[in-house]
Design a protein around this motif. Structure first.
Motif, PDB file in Angstrom:
ATOM      1  N   ARG A  19     -17.546  -8.178  38.632  1.00  0.00           N
ATOM      2  CA  ARG A  19     -17.136  -8.675  39.942  1.00  0.00           C
ATOM      3  C   ARG A  19     -15.676  -8.274  40.252  1.00  0.00           C
ATOM      4  O   ARG A  19     -14.873  -7.861  39.415  1.00  0.00           O
ATOM      5  CB  ARG A  19     -16.679 -10.371  39.450  1.00  0.00           C
ATOM      6  N   ASP A  20     -15.419  -8.180  41.490  1.00  0.00           N
ATOM      7  CA  ASP A  20     -14.241  -7.345  42.196  1.00  0.00           C
ATOM      8  C   ASP A  20     -13.154  -8.295  41.784  1.00  0.00           C
ATOM      9  O   ASP A  20     -13.044  -9.334  42.183  1.00  0.00           O
ATOM     10  CB  ASP A  20     -14.423  -7.076  43.662  1.00  0.00           C
ATOM     11  N   LEU A  21     -12.028  -7.460  41.000  1.00  0.00           N
ATOM     12  CA  LEU A  21     -10.996  -8.232  40.630  1.00  0.00           C
ATOM     13  C   LEU A  21     -10.041  -8.653  41.732  1.00  0.00           C
ATOM     14  O   LEU A  21      -9.447  -9.803  41.720  1.00  0.00           O
ATOM     15  CB  LEU A  21     -10.205  -7.635  39.555  1.00  0.00           C
ATOM     16  N   PHE A  22      -9.998  -7.916  42.824  1.00  0.00           N
ATOM     17  CA  PHE A  22      -8.925  -8.321  43.860  1.00  0.00           C
ATOM     18  C   PHE A  22      -9.609  -9.390  44.541  1.00  0.00           C
ATOM     19  O   PHE A  22      -8.777 -10.190  45.157  1.00  0.00           O
ATOM     20  CB  PHE A  22      -8.879  -6.844  44.892  1.00  0.00           C
ATOM     21  N   SER A  23     -10.900  -9.465  44.780  1.00  0.00           N
ATOM     22  CA  SER A  23     -11.436 -10.676  45.551  1.00  0.00           C
ATOM     23  C   SER A  23     -11.174 -12.023  44.569  1.00  0.00           C
ATOM     24  O   SER A  23     -10.964 -13.016  45.141  1.00  0.00           O
ATOM     25  CB  SER A  23     -12.721 -10.505  45.707  1.00  0.00           C
ATOM     26  N   ARG A  24     -11.425 -11.844  43.445  1.00  0.00           N
ATOM     27  CA  ARG A  24     -11.048 -12.800  42.679  1.00  0.00           C
ATOM     28  C   ARG A  24      -9.565 -13.241  42.209  1.00  0.00           C
ATOM     29  O   ARG A  24      -9.350 -14.593  42.296  1.00  0.00           O
ATOM     30  CB  ARG A  24     -11.778 -12.421  41.027  1.00  0.00           C
ATOM     31  N   ILE A  25      -8.603 -12.545  42.494  1.00  0.00           N
ATOM     32  CA  ILE A  25      -7.277 -12.904  42.621  1.00  0.00           C
ATOM     33  C   ILE A  25      -7.037 -13.680  43.758  1.00  0.00           C
ATOM     34  O   ILE A  25      -6.285 -14.661  43.615  1.00  0.00           O
ATOM     35  CB  ILE A  25      -6.381 -11.473  42.428  1.00  0.00           C
ATOM     36  N   LEU A  26      -7.583 -13.391  45.055  1.00  0.00           N
ATOM     37  CA  LEU A  26      -7.382 -14.016  46.339  1.00  0.00           C
ATOM     38  C   LEU A  26      -8.083 -15.380  46.303  1.00  0.00           C
ATOM     39  O   LEU A  26      -7.580 -16.540  46.652  1.00  0.00           O
ATOM     40  CB  LEU A  26      -7.688 -12.959  47.491  1.00  0.00           C
ATOM     41  N   ALA A  27      -9.327 -15.370  45.770  1.00  0.00           N
ATOM     42  CA  ALA A  27      -9.962 -16.545  45.496  1.00  0.00           C
ATOM     43  C   ALA A  27      -9.234 -17.449  44.538  1.00  0.00           C
ATOM     44  O   ALA A  27      -9.156 -18.555  44.432  1.00  0.00           O
ATOM     45  CB  ALA A  27     -11.422 -16.511  45.146  1.00  0.00           C
ATOM     46  N   GLY A  28      -8.829 -16.929  43.569  1.00  0.00           N
ATOM     47  CA  GLY A  28      -8.373 -17.612  42.283  1.00  0.00           C
ATOM     48  C   GLY A  28      -6.771 -18.201  42.920  1.00  0.00           C
ATOM     49  O   GLY A  28      -6.268 -19.132  42.427  1.00  0.00           O
ATOM     50  N   GLY A  29      -6.103 -17.491  44.046  1.00  0.00           N
ATOM     51  CA  GLY A  29      -4.783 -17.907  44.332  1.00  0.00           C
ATOM     52  C   GLY A  29      -5.152 -19.303  45.014  1.00  0.00           C
ATOM     53  O   GLY A  29      -4.349 -20.276  45.040  1.00  0.00           O
ATOM     54  N   GLN A  30      -6.049 -19.339  45.712  1.00  0.00           N
ATOM     55  CA  GLN A  30      -6.564 -20.640  46.447  1.00  0.00           C
ATOM     56  C   GLN A  30      -6.590 -21.848  45.587  1.00  0.00           C
ATOM     57  O   GLN A  30      -6.435 -22.854  45.733  1.00  0.00           O
ATOM     58  CB  GLN A  30      -7.963 -20.524  47.191  1.00  0.00           C
ATOM     59  N   VAL A  31      -7.447 -21.528  44.437  1.00  0.00           N
ATOM     60  CA  VAL A  31      -7.624 -22.638  43.267  1.00  0.00           C
ATOM     61  C   VAL A  31      -6.064 -23.015  42.626  1.00  0.00           C
ATOM     62  O   VAL A  31      -5.895 -24.056  42.545  1.00  0.00           O
ATOM     63  CB  VAL A  31      -8.695 -21.989  42.219  1.00  0.00           C
ATOM     64  N   THR A  32      -5.635 -22.138  42.067  1.00  0.00           N
ATOM     65  CA  THR A  32      -4.438 -22.332  41.433  1.00  0.00           C
ATOM     66  C   THR A  32      -3.029 -22.863  42.146  1.00  0.00           C
ATOM     67  O   THR A  32      -2.812 -23.916  42.032  1.00  0.00           O
ATOM     68  CB  THR A  32      -4.006 -20.973  40.559  1.00  0.00           C
ATOM     69  N   VAL A  33      -2.804 -22.158  43.365  1.00  0.00           N
ATOM     70  CA  VAL A  33      -1.818 -22.524  44.238  1.00  0.00           C
ATOM     71  C   VAL A  33      -2.220 -23.641  45.019  1.00  0.00           C
ATOM     72  O   VAL A  33      -1.571 -24.668  45.377  1.00  0.00           O
ATOM     73  CB  VAL A  33      -1.475 -21.360  45.298  1.00  0.00           C
ATOM     74  N   MET A  53      -8.983 -16.855  34.244  1.00  0.00           N
ATOM     75  CA  MET A  53      -9.088 -15.243  34.336  1.00  0.00           C
ATOM     76  C   MET A  53      -8.505 -14.547  33.182  1.00  0.00           C
ATOM     77  O   MET A  53      -8.971 -13.485  32.497  1.00  0.00           O
ATOM     78  CB  MET A  53      -8.598 -14.628  35.708  1.00  0.00           C
ATOM     79  N   LEU A  54      -7.227 -14.933  32.811  1.00  0.00           N
ATOM     80  CA  LEU A  54      -6.551 -14.510  31.763  1.00  0.00           C
ATOM     81  C   LEU A  54      -7.326 -14.708  30.305  1.00  0.00           C
ATOM     82  O   LEU A  54      -7.411 -13.819  29.471  1.00  0.00           O
ATOM     83  CB  LEU A  54      -5.127 -15.188  31.740  1.00  0.00           C
ATOM     84  N   ASN A  55      -8.026 -16.003  30.283  1.00  0.00           N
ATOM     85  CA  ASN A  55      -8.637 -16.315  28.983  1.00  0.00           C
ATOM     86  C   ASN A  55      -9.934 -15.478  28.907  1.00  0.00           C
ATOM     87  O   ASN A  55     -10.298 -14.838  28.047  1.00  0.00           O
ATOM     88  CB  ASN A  55      -9.163 -17.651  29.227  1.00  0.00           C
ATOM     89  N   GLU A  56     -10.760 -14.986  30.159  1.00  0.00           N
ATOM     90  CA  GLU A  56     -11.770 -14.470  30.009  1.00  0.00           C
ATOM     91  C   GLU A  56     -11.640 -12.984  29.719  1.00  0.00           C
ATOM     92  O   GLU A  56     -12.265 -12.022  29.140  1.00  0.00           O
ATOM     93  CB  GLU A  56     -12.513 -14.514  31.634  1.00  0.00           C
ATOM     94  N   SER A  57     -10.304 -12.649  29.978  1.00  0.00           N
ATOM     95  CA  SER A  57      -9.956 -11.081  29.866  1.00  0.00           C
ATOM     96  C   SER A  57      -9.452 -10.771  28.619  1.00  0.00           C
ATOM     97  O   SER A  57      -8.964  -9.607  28.238  1.00  0.00           O
ATOM     98  CB  SER A  57      -9.008 -10.756  30.989  1.00  0.00           C
TER      99      SER A  57
END
Length: 273
Positions: A63-77, A229-233
């Motif tokens: 999975r593209d990490l850049f896309s997941r960081i952006l999508a993850g920002g919506q979840v976290t923030v 994501m930190l846990n998965e990595s």
């Protein structure tokens, strides 16, 4: 020269707050910039290093990490903002009511608040999340219960310090209703202090969300969330360290910007602390 110095001072003091607002705007509009589906699995492209096609590389499922960081920002923030809104809407009115009414209600109510604040935030959050089970709704409830007491106490202390002042007593003598008294004279004093605390507290809430998700009590796979994501990595730290470094930088930068913005507001409202 004096004008230039003044402009420099204004920009240096306002820049963190502007960055904070711009950061939140970027998180909200993140879906417009995701080059790939953050949930799309491609085992043929797993653990790719950063490149032009995959700006931050790919994770263990391709999975593209850049896309997941952006999508993850919506979840976290986004979850952090939701928690903050719930805490403000519940804690501030109750704190103002407790300080204004006083008497037995105030004494008994504050003993309840003291019982919540007797333990560290993370301990209460992890206990409640563990009892309720994993999931974002349970995580939100746990953090709201953890954080609302500080806003109750702040609103109450502000009302207690203001309601005995001469201008409030004169308003009461002149027949001003309780609602108008609170809205016109007490609420403006509460808002400044609460706004500063909320901005400073936002980073702590983000850390709580990421920490609980990291230990499996928050967002569940395949939801992109920075802590999860930190846990998965973790198993790939030695072979692909960027999988942990990039979400860690995202969390750290969010906390740093919110703290800088809170410092600016604290100076603006002249809050002592």
């Amino acid at each position: 020269m004096k004008i230039i110095k003044q402009m420099y001072w204004m920009c240096s003091r306002q820049l963190p707050f502007i960055l904070f607002l711009a950061y939140l705007l970027a998180i909200v509009t993140a879906p417009l910039f995701t080059p790939h589906d953050p949930l799309e699995i491609n085992m043929n492209e797993r653990l790719l290093e950063p490149s032009v096609e995959h700006l931050f590389g790919t994770d263990h499922l391709g999975r593209d990490l850049f896309s997941r960081i952006l999508a993850g920002g919506q979840v976290t923030v986004g979850t952090g903002l939701l928690v903050l809104i719930i805490v403000l809407l519940s804690g501030v009115p109750l704190g103002m009511m407790s300080g204004f009414i006083g008497g037995r209600f105030d004494r008994y109510f504050m003993r309840i608040i003291d019982s919540f604040m007797a333990f560290p935030d993370f301990i209460i959050a992890i206990v409640l999340s563990g009892i309720l089970g994993p999931g974002m709704l349970n995580l939100i409830f746990a953090i709201v219960v953890t954080k609302w007491g500080s806003y109750v106490r702040l609103a109450r202390s502000t009302v207690l310090s203001e309601k005995e002042k001469d201008y409030v007593l004169m308003a009461v003598v002149n027949g001003l209703s309780t609602f108008k008294l609170i809205r016109k004279h007490l609420l403006p004093h509460v808002v400044g202090n609460v706004f500063v605390l909320a901005t400073l507290d936002f980073g702590k809430i983000i850390l709580l969300i990421a920490s609980l998700s990291y230990i499996g009590l928050g967002a569940q796979p395949p939801t992109p969330e920075w802590g999860a994501m930190l846990n998965e990595s973790t198993p790939y730290f030695h072979s692909s360290p960027y999988l942990m470094v990039i979400p860690g930088i995202a969390i750290m930068s969010t906390v740093l910007i919110s703290n800088l913005a809170g410092d600016v507001l604290r100076d603006r409202f002249d809050v002592k602390g």
